[in-house]
Design a protein around this motif. Structure first.
Motif, PDB file in Angstrom:
ATOM      1  N   GLY A  14      -4.934   3.791 -12.530  1.00  0.00           N
ATOM      2  CA  GLY A  14      -6.274   3.337 -12.895  1.00  0.00           C
ATOM      3  C   GLY A  14      -6.267   2.370 -14.078  1.00  0.00           C
ATOM      4  N   LEU A  17      -5.138  -1.054 -12.884  1.00  0.00           N
ATOM      5  CA  LEU A  17      -6.141  -1.758 -12.070  1.00  0.00           C
ATOM      6  C   LEU A  17      -7.270  -2.285 -12.963  1.00  0.00           C
ATOM      7  N   GLY A 265      -0.957   8.380   1.973  1.00  0.00           N
ATOM      8  CA  GLY A 265      -0.098   7.672   1.017  1.00  0.00           C
ATOM      9  C   GLY A 265      -0.882   6.650   0.214  1.00  0.00           C
TER      10      GLY A 265
HETATM   11  N1  UDP Z   1      -6.050   3.924  -5.798  1.00  0.00           N
HETATM   12  C1  UDP Z   1      -5.470   2.962  -4.990  1.00  0.00           C
HETATM   13  N2  UDP Z   1      -4.729   3.374  -3.925  1.00  0.00           N
HETATM   14  C2  UDP Z   1      -4.548   4.687  -3.636  1.00  0.00           C
HETATM   15  C3  UDP Z   1      -5.142   5.666  -4.481  1.00  0.00           C
HETATM   16  C4  UDP Z   1      -5.906   5.248  -5.560  1.00  0.00           C
HETATM   17  O1  UDP Z   1      -5.611   1.745  -5.216  1.00  0.00           O
HETATM   18  O2  UDP Z   1      -3.884   4.979  -2.649  1.00  0.00           O
HETATM   19  C5  UDP Z   1      -6.853   3.462  -6.944  1.00  0.00           C
HETATM   20  C6  UDP Z   1      -8.292   3.952  -6.939  1.00  0.00           C
HETATM   21  O3  UDP Z   1      -9.083   3.190  -6.055  1.00  0.00           O
HETATM   22  C7  UDP Z   1      -8.677   3.807  -8.404  1.00  0.00           C
HETATM   23  C8  UDP Z   1      -7.365   4.053  -9.138  1.00  0.00           C
HETATM   24  O4  UDP Z   1      -6.329   3.980  -8.156  1.00  0.00           O
HETATM   25  O5  UDP Z   1      -9.147   2.489  -8.674  1.00  0.00           O
HETATM   26  C9  UDP Z   1      -7.297   5.400  -9.808  1.00  0.00           C
HETATM   27  O6  UDP Z   1      -8.076   5.369 -10.953  1.00  0.00           O
HETATM   28  P1  UDP Z   1      -8.737   6.694 -11.553  1.00  0.00           P
HETATM   29  O7  UDP Z   1      -9.474   6.304 -12.783  1.00  0.00           O
HETATM   30  O8  UDP Z   1      -9.556   7.389 -10.534  1.00  0.00           O
HETATM   31  O9  UDP Z   1      -7.488   7.639 -11.897  1.00  0.00           O
HETATM   32  P2  UDP Z   1      -6.129   7.366 -12.747  1.00  0.00           P
HETATM   33  O10 UDP Z   1      -5.070   6.919 -11.794  1.00  0.00           O
HETATM   34  O11 UDP Z   1      -6.449   6.332 -13.775  1.00  0.00           O
HETATM   35  O12 UDP Z   1      -5.809   8.698 -13.357  1.00  0.00           O
END
Ligand code: UDP
Length: 383
Positions: A14, A17, A265
């Motif tokens: 997260g 991103l 996945g």
């Molecule tokens: N995500 C992704 N692909 C996946 C699973 C999650 O791109 O297969 C992305 C999701 O859309 C989100 C991010 O990973 O934008 C996870 O951010 P979050 O704040 O929910 O959790 P973190 O990974 O920061 O603990």
């Protein structure tokens, strides 16, 4: 403004991103320095953001590391720090996006005489980190950062409670481009067909596979839901949680849910997959610092059920733009899922409200403006 962004990860969690959206407006005068190679680098390149892998060996400090382990790895960091100091002199400021980036960034800020900004994506509490890690992060931020950007009020509160300086910390939520979450209906129908989801009530879970993300809570809840309720688990074990993945598969087999749980996945078509769901769940058992997936589900117009703790409570107002449940309580989660399955009209109204408010509240243009203003005002740098 020329910015040297630093991030320890080669994988797109997260925080990474979020960094893509923050770095984009500065891409002509910025560099993202990574401490590991991987798919995050590819994503930055696809977004035309200059990137360089600065470390030649992985940094061996975990969230539970002791002081001795931390100091030992600091010695190994010397070549990386030297490189970052040299790079930093070409930029106006250092923007550390993760905790290891803060360690390197703080030292580099001292030697290069460049201001340091720390983007705090974590809740610095003992539920998530060792006491040593919390102390190091707080002391470095207090001593070297001109500005700490906390990704939620919950992250800010934990920072201040751990001894962080109140006068340097500001809350800025993650930003999102609402257009990216509008999908084509025919694509969604095809996706549902390909995944065998037609005619089912599909509950989505979008997170890396890790014990505190609580995928096991959803699987348990599913066994207490009507048989048409099916779950897709989207995400991978990004940081070596293979034992947990094994446990999840065993749990599915033990509960006889093989036909109702699909492990997809890591995927990069999150808006499409979310739109293919009837409901999105967030089941973290420890307080979530922000919870990007909650906002993304809202932007897709999907009802979201989130664990009532941390940043999630700032995003969701129960019964208005989503639902909140007690963390770690599968029975309660099953009840809310079943209510959403039965009460379709009110659930759709709540999801529509959420889409409208989230599009405004978390709009990436507004969020980037907030960050730009903070950088200018707090650091007295040219725009
Ligand atoms: N995500 C992704 N692909 C996946 C699973 C999650 O791109 O297969 C992305 C999701 O859309 C989100 C991010 O990973 O934008 C996870 O951010 P979050 O704040 O929910 O959790 P973190 O990974 O920061 O603990």
């Amino acid at each position: 403004m020329r910015i040297l962004f630093l991030d320890q990860s080669g994988k797109p969690g997260g925080a990474e991103l979020c960094l893509i959206d923050i770095a984009k407006p500065y891409c002509n005068h910025a560099l993202v320095g990574l401490f590991a190679d991987g798919t995050f680098k590819d994503l930055l390149q696809q977004n035309h953001i200059p990137v360089e892998v600065l470390a030649t060996q992985a940094i061996q400090v975990s969230k539970e590391s002791t002081l001795a382990q931390g100091l030992k790895s600091l010695v190994k960091l010397a070549p990386l720090i030297t490189k970052v100091v040299k790079k930093a002199r070409e930029y106006d400021l250092i923007y550390a996006n993760t905790q290891k980036a803060l360690v390197v960034g703080a030292i580099a800020s001292f030697f290069s005489r460049r201001p340091l900004v720390y983007h705090l994506h974590d809740i610095l509490s003992k539920e998530h980190f060792s006491q040593t890690n919390v102390r190091i992060a707080v002391n470095l931020a207090n001593g070297f950062a001109s500005l700490v950007i906390a990704n939620s009020q919950a992250s800010k509160t934990a920072f201040v409670q751990a001894g962080g300086r109140k006068d340097i910390v500001e809350v800025v939520y993650n930003g999102f481009e609402p257009k990216n979450y509008q999908t084509d209906e025919s694509d969604i129908n095809k996706l549902q067909q390909d995944l065998g989801l037609e005619g089912k009530f599909v509950v989505g879970h979008f997170s890396r596979l890790a014990p505190w993300k609580g995928q096991h809570i959803l699987i348990d809840a599913l066994s207490k839901c009507p048989p048409q309720v099916t779950a897709i688990l989207v995400g991978d074990a990004l940081f070596g949680e293979q034992d947990y993945v094994e446990q999840l598969h065993q749990q599915v087999a033990k509960l006889g849910l093989e036909n109702r749980v699909k492990f997809l996945g890591f995927r990069s078509d999150i808006p499409q997959l979310m739109t293919a769901c009837d409901l999105v769940t967030h089941t973290s058992t420890s307080p979530e610092p922000f919870g990007r997936v909650i906002v993304e589900a809202m932007l897709c117009g999907k009802p979201v059920v989130a664990a009532k703790a941390g940043g999630a409570m700032e995003l969701v107002e129960h019964g208005l733009n989503g639902f909140l449940v007690t963390p770690g309580e599968p029975q309660e989660l099953a009840q809310v899922i079943t209510t959403c399955l039965q009460e379709t009209e009110i659930t759709a109204t709540i999801a529509n409200n959420a889409r409208t408010t989230a599009s405004k509240r978390f709009n990436v243009a507004t969020i980037n403006q907030q960050i730009a203003q903070l950088l200018c005002n707090r650091l007295s740098l040219p725009a």
